[in-house]
Design a protein around this motif. Structure first.
Motif, PDB file in Angstrom:
ATOM      1  N   MET A   1       0.863  -1.176   0.000  1.00 23.00           N
ATOM      2  CA  MET A   1       0.000   0.000   0.000  1.00 23.00           C
ATOM      3  C   MET A   1       0.902   1.229   0.000  1.00 23.00           C
ATOM      4  O   MET A   1       1.925   1.267   0.654  1.00 23.00           O
ATOM      5  N   ASN A   2       0.496   2.241  -0.725  1.00 23.87           N
ATOM      6  CA  ASN A   2       1.273   3.467  -0.746  1.00 23.87           C
ATOM      7  C   ASN A   2       0.410   4.662  -0.359  1.00 23.87           C
ATOM      8  O   ASN A   2      -0.787   4.532  -0.151  1.00 23.87           O
ATOM      9  N   ALA A   3       1.027   5.831  -0.301  1.00 26.43           N
ATOM     10  CA  ALA A   3       0.315   7.031   0.159  1.00 26.43           C
ATOM     11  C   ALA A   3      -0.852   7.390  -0.748  1.00 26.43           C
ATOM     12  O   ALA A   3      -1.854   7.914  -0.281  1.00 26.43           O
ATOM     13  N   VAL A   4      -0.745   7.105  -2.030  1.00 31.83           N
ATOM     14  CA  VAL A   4      -1.838   7.436  -2.948  1.00 31.83           C
ATOM     15  C   VAL A   4      -3.074   6.616  -2.597  1.00 31.83           C
ATOM     16  O   VAL A   4      -4.185   7.132  -2.552  1.00 31.83           O
ATOM     17  N   VAL A   5      -2.895   5.341  -2.327  1.00 33.15           N
ATOM     18  CA  VAL A   5      -4.021   4.487  -1.962  1.00 33.15           C
ATOM     19  C   VAL A   5      -4.622   4.955  -0.639  1.00 33.15           C
ATOM     20  O   VAL A   5      -5.840   5.049  -0.498  1.00 33.15           O
ATOM     21  N   ILE A   6      -3.784   5.276   0.317  1.00 33.87           N
ATOM     22  CA  ILE A   6      -4.261   5.732   1.623  1.00 33.87           C
ATOM     23  C   ILE A   6      -5.036   7.038   1.478  1.00 33.87           C
ATOM     24  O   ILE A   6      -6.081   7.218   2.092  1.00 33.87           O
ATOM     25  N   ASN A   8      -6.860   7.982  -0.803  1.00 39.32           N
ATOM     26  CA  ASN A   8      -8.170   7.739  -1.413  1.00 39.32           C
ATOM     27  C   ASN A   8      -9.142   7.033  -0.469  1.00 39.32           C
ATOM     28  O   ASN A   8     -10.310   6.869  -0.808  1.00 39.32           O
ATOM     29  N   MET A   9      -8.664   6.633   0.702  1.00 37.24           N
ATOM     30  CA  MET A   9      -9.518   5.928   1.661  1.00 37.24           C
ATOM     31  C   MET A   9     -10.408   6.914   2.396  1.00 37.24           C
ATOM     32  O   MET A   9     -10.023   8.060   2.638  1.00 37.24           O
ATOM     33  N   SER A  10     -11.591   6.453   2.781  1.00 36.41           N
ATOM     34  CA  SER A  10     -12.463   7.268   3.625  1.00 36.41           C
ATOM     35  C   SER A  10     -11.885   7.308   5.035  1.00 36.41           C
ATOM     36  O   SER A  10     -11.032   6.487   5.396  1.00 36.41           O
ATOM     37  N   LEU A  11     -12.352   8.249   5.830  1.00 32.90           N
ATOM     38  CA  LEU A  11     -11.892   8.332   7.216  1.00 32.90           C
ATOM     39  C   LEU A  11     -12.200   7.042   7.961  1.00 32.90           C
ATOM     40  O   LEU A  11     -11.363   6.547   8.718  1.00 32.90           O
ATOM     41  N   GLU A  12     -13.381   6.482   7.734  1.00 32.40           N
ATOM     42  CA  GLU A  12     -13.750   5.230   8.394  1.00 32.40           C
ATOM     43  C   GLU A  12     -12.786   4.111   8.002  1.00 32.40           C
ATOM     44  O   GLU A  12     -12.360   3.329   8.859  1.00 32.40           O
ATOM     45  N   LYS A  14      -9.669   4.478   6.999  1.00 25.94           N
ATOM     46  CA  LYS A  14      -8.371   4.779   7.611  1.00 25.94           C
ATOM     47  C   LYS A  14      -8.362   4.379   9.086  1.00 25.94           C
ATOM     48  O   LYS A  14      -7.387   3.780   9.567  1.00 25.94           O
ATOM     49  N   LEU A  15      -9.422   4.717   9.818  1.00 21.19           N
ATOM     50  CA  LEU A  15      -9.487   4.361  11.237  1.00 21.19           C
ATOM     51  C   LEU A  15      -9.501   2.849  11.419  1.00 21.19           C
ATOM     52  O   LEU A  15      -8.819   2.319  12.304  1.00 21.19           O
ATOM     53  N   ALA A  16     -10.261   2.141  10.591  1.00 14.57           N
ATOM     54  CA  ALA A  16     -10.318   0.685  10.675  1.00 14.57           C
ATOM     55  C   ALA A  16      -8.951   0.079  10.375  1.00 14.57           C
ATOM     56  O   ALA A  16      -8.516  -0.875  11.046  1.00 14.57           O
ATOM     57  N   THR A  17      -8.243   0.635   9.404  1.00 16.33           N
ATOM     58  CA  THR A  17      -6.911   0.147   9.052  1.00 16.33           C
ATOM     59  C   THR A  17      -5.935   0.389  10.194  1.00 16.33           C
ATOM     60  O   THR A  17      -5.141  -0.495  10.545  1.00 16.33           O
ATOM     61  N   MET A  18      -5.979   1.587  10.791  1.00 18.95           N
ATOM     62  CA  MET A  18      -5.094   1.876  11.925  1.00 18.95           C
ATOM     63  C   MET A  18      -5.366   0.913  13.075  1.00 18.95           C
ATOM     64  O   MET A  18      -4.434   0.444  13.739  1.00 18.95           O
ATOM     65  N   GLU A  19      -6.637   0.618  13.335  1.00 18.74           N
ATOM     66  CA  GLU A  19      -6.992  -0.301  14.407  1.00 18.74           C
ATOM     67  C   GLU A  19      -6.436  -1.696  14.126  1.00 18.74           C
ATOM     68  O   GLU A  19      -5.883  -2.341  15.017  1.00 18.74           O
ATOM     69  N   GLN A  20      -6.545  -2.142  12.892  1.00 22.18           N
ATOM     70  CA  GLN A  20      -6.016  -3.463  12.529  1.00 22.18           C
ATOM     71  C   GLN A  20      -4.504  -3.506  12.672  1.00 22.18           C
ATOM     72  O   GLN A  20      -3.950  -4.488  13.170  1.00 22.18           O
ATOM     73  N   ILE A  21      -3.825  -2.438  12.248  1.00 26.33           N
ATOM     74  CA  ILE A  21      -2.367  -2.376  12.375  1.00 26.33           C
ATOM     75  C   ILE A  21      -1.969  -2.404  13.843  1.00 26.33           C
ATOM     76  O   ILE A  21      -1.050  -3.128  14.243  1.00 26.33           O
TER      77      ILE A  21
END
Length: 70
Positions: A1-6, A8-12, A14-21
């Motif tokens: 995953m790169n910054a361009v993909v990130i 384009n993500m919705s806030l929800e 992004k938060l879900a991804t941070m929680e998983q990480i």
């Protein structure tokens, strides 16, 4: 995953991804909190005991955050 993909993500998303990480990181690492975390927790506990703050179930807190960001 790169910054361009990130970006384009919705806030929800992004938060879900941070929680998983974070969950994955906690399972595989010995995470040490900085000393100032203890200070913040102590202040919050003092405020809770004084009736200035109320605790909330973690799942309820996550749901409240998600509702505010939709």
């Amino acid at each position: 995953m790169n910054a361009v993909v990130i970006s384009n993500m919705s806030l929800e998303e992004k938060l879900a991804t941070m929680e998983q990480i974070w969950d994955d990181h906690c399972q595989h690492q010995n995470v040490q909190s900085p000393d100032w975390h203890g200070d913040v927790l102590q202040i919050r506990e003092e405020n809770r005991r004084a009736g200035h703050e109320q605790s909330m179930d973690w799942q309820d807190a996550k749901n409240a955050i998600r509702q505010r960001t939709q």
